[in-house]
Enzyme design. Sequence first.
Site, PDB file in Angstrom:
ATOM      1  N   LYS A  35       0.842  -1.200   0.000  1.00  0.00           N
ATOM      2  CA  LYS A  35       0.000   0.000   0.000  1.00  0.00           C
ATOM      3  C   LYS A  35       0.883   1.259   0.000  1.00  0.00           C
ATOM      4  O   LYS A  35       2.088   1.177   0.251  1.00  0.00           O
ATOM      5  CB  LYS A  35      -0.923  -0.012   1.220  1.00  0.00           C
ATOM      6  N   ARG A 130     -11.084   0.300  14.643  1.00  0.00           N
ATOM      7  CA  ARG A 130     -10.993   1.056  13.395  1.00  0.00           C
ATOM      8  C   ARG A 130     -11.951   0.406  12.405  1.00  0.00           C
ATOM      9  O   ARG A 130     -13.038   0.893  12.209  1.00  0.00           O
ATOM     10  CB  ARG A 130      -9.541   1.019  12.890  1.00  0.00           C
ATOM     11  N   TYR A 255      18.820  28.763   9.480  1.00  0.00           N
ATOM     12  CA  TYR A 255      17.705  29.599   9.914  1.00  0.00           C
ATOM     13  C   TYR A 255      17.563  29.557  11.429  1.00  0.00           C
ATOM     14  O   TYR A 255      17.648  28.493  12.054  1.00  0.00           O
ATOM     15  CB  TYR A 255      16.403  29.114   9.292  1.00  0.00           C
ATOM     16  N   MET A 303      14.653  23.898   3.264  1.00  0.00           N
ATOM     17  CA  MET A 303      13.875  23.255   2.202  1.00  0.00           C
ATOM     18  C   MET A 303      14.753  22.380   1.301  1.00  0.00           C
ATOM     19  O   MET A 303      14.376  21.263   0.939  1.00  0.00           O
ATOM     20  CB  MET A 303      13.172  24.319   1.348  1.00  0.00           C
TER      21      MET A 303
HETATM   22  C1  PLP Z   1      -0.623  -1.807   6.657  1.00  0.00           C
HETATM   23  C2  PLP Z   1      -1.220  -3.074   7.093  1.00  0.00           C
HETATM   24  C3  PLP Z   1      -0.406  -4.172   7.372  1.00  0.00           C
HETATM   25  C4  PLP Z   1       1.098  -4.092   7.376  1.00  0.00           C
HETATM   26  O1  PLP Z   1       1.528  -3.421   8.546  1.00  0.00           O
HETATM   27  P1  PLP Z   1       3.065  -3.278   8.917  1.00  0.00           P
HETATM   28  O2  PLP Z   1       3.053  -2.693  10.272  1.00  0.00           O
HETATM   29  O3  PLP Z   1       3.653  -2.337   7.911  1.00  0.00           O
HETATM   30  O4  PLP Z   1       3.659  -4.618   8.828  1.00  0.00           O
HETATM   31  C5  PLP Z   1      -1.018  -5.372   7.689  1.00  0.00           C
HETATM   32  N1  PLP Z   1      -2.370  -5.474   7.732  1.00  0.00           N
HETATM   33  C6  PLP Z   1      -3.179  -4.425   7.483  1.00  0.00           C
HETATM   34  C7  PLP Z   1      -4.648  -4.604   7.571  1.00  0.00           C
HETATM   35  C8  PLP Z   1      -2.639  -3.197   7.166  1.00  0.00           C
HETATM   36  O5  PLP Z   1      -3.442  -2.164   6.910  1.00  0.00           O
END
Ligand code: PLP
Length: 364
Positions: A35, A130, A255, A303
């Site tokens: 993802k 969630r 800065y 930046m």
């Molecule tokens: C993102 C996610 C994972 C992976 O999580 P990590 O902490 O990056 O290993 C696994 N299961 C679900 C449902 C997720 O959303």
Amino acid sequence: MPRPILATVHTHALHHNLGVARRAVPDARVWAVVKANAYGHGIERVYEGLRAADGFALLDLNEAQRVRELGWRGPILLLEGAFELRDLELCSRLELWHTVHCDEQIDMLAAHKTHTGHRVFLKMNSGMNRLGFTPARYRAAWTRLNALPQVDEISLMTHFSDADGRQGVAAQQAAFAAATADLPGERTVGNSAATLRHPAALAGSDWVRPGIAVYGSAPDFPAHTAAHWGLQPCMTLAAKIIAVQALKTGDSVGYGSTFTAQEPMRIGVVACGYADGYPRTCPSATPVLVDGVRTRTVGRVSMDMITVDLGPVPQAGYGSDATLWGVAANGAVLSIDEVAASAGTVGYELMCALAQRVPVEVAA
Ligand SMILES: *Cc1c(COP(=O)(O)O)cnc(C)c1O
């Protein structure tokens, strides 16, 4: 000439880390979680390193399409399922497996016209609050899904809130086990932290879902480092020194003049700033490698530039290499987790925030 900054994605490290996750729970198949554009690495760039996975898990339909375009014929799981009815058409067409976490998604399935039965992962909210059905409502959801002609196979899924922390997974694991005891179907419960820290709790799992570990970051830093888990960094962010300044005692840098030299010192100006994804919240003394030697930042992140102490690397100068995280040419490693901790965040955020303007190269 483009600016002298480069991110490198390490294919061999992705492959290696996938193996680490696989060996942690040897009886389970492995979803490589890709993802957020493969945690900022780029789906197309990690594909070769991760193609030994049993499936790819993600949540954006565009990303699922990209994985199919790469030629992947195996399983793809949508971790949040469909967002609207027409998403299910793409699920049918691309044979995407999808999470079902709420009544609205069951309604969508019931309204979906398809000739191919879908494989769905029914999500339980075992305590994270969630996504998912509570244990009390889980069976009713399963029964409703099971009656739909659109559904071919139901797998069982939950997600732990504290796999990386002191609370662990026991309570959620027990809630999930109790509520699914007599339900058929494959099971998947664990992310990276659960896979590495609680493999015994995942013994009955058919699938594990590692994300961050595959990219070479420890899911539970600073309790454990990536090196402790045998994980190798998959992203190096490097840039060159484009200027050197000689500071006298009392001179400041950057800065806000937040850093003042206590003695004469040489400062290197590195061509990387917050517009490249290096966190502005990194204070002075954040670790950095110059020519593979560990030193520290001094002053504020700008930046386009950061400033580093050249004291430990007297031979370094204009054109020397700075490694912001990852692996230096001499093999020295600076874990992204250390830089993230200095910025008050986690490796996940730094990877995902690598800026568009940084050129990326894929290495073997
Ligand atoms: C993102 C996610 C994972 C992976 O999580 P990590 O902490 O990056 O290993 C696994 N299961 C679900 C449902 C997720 O959303």
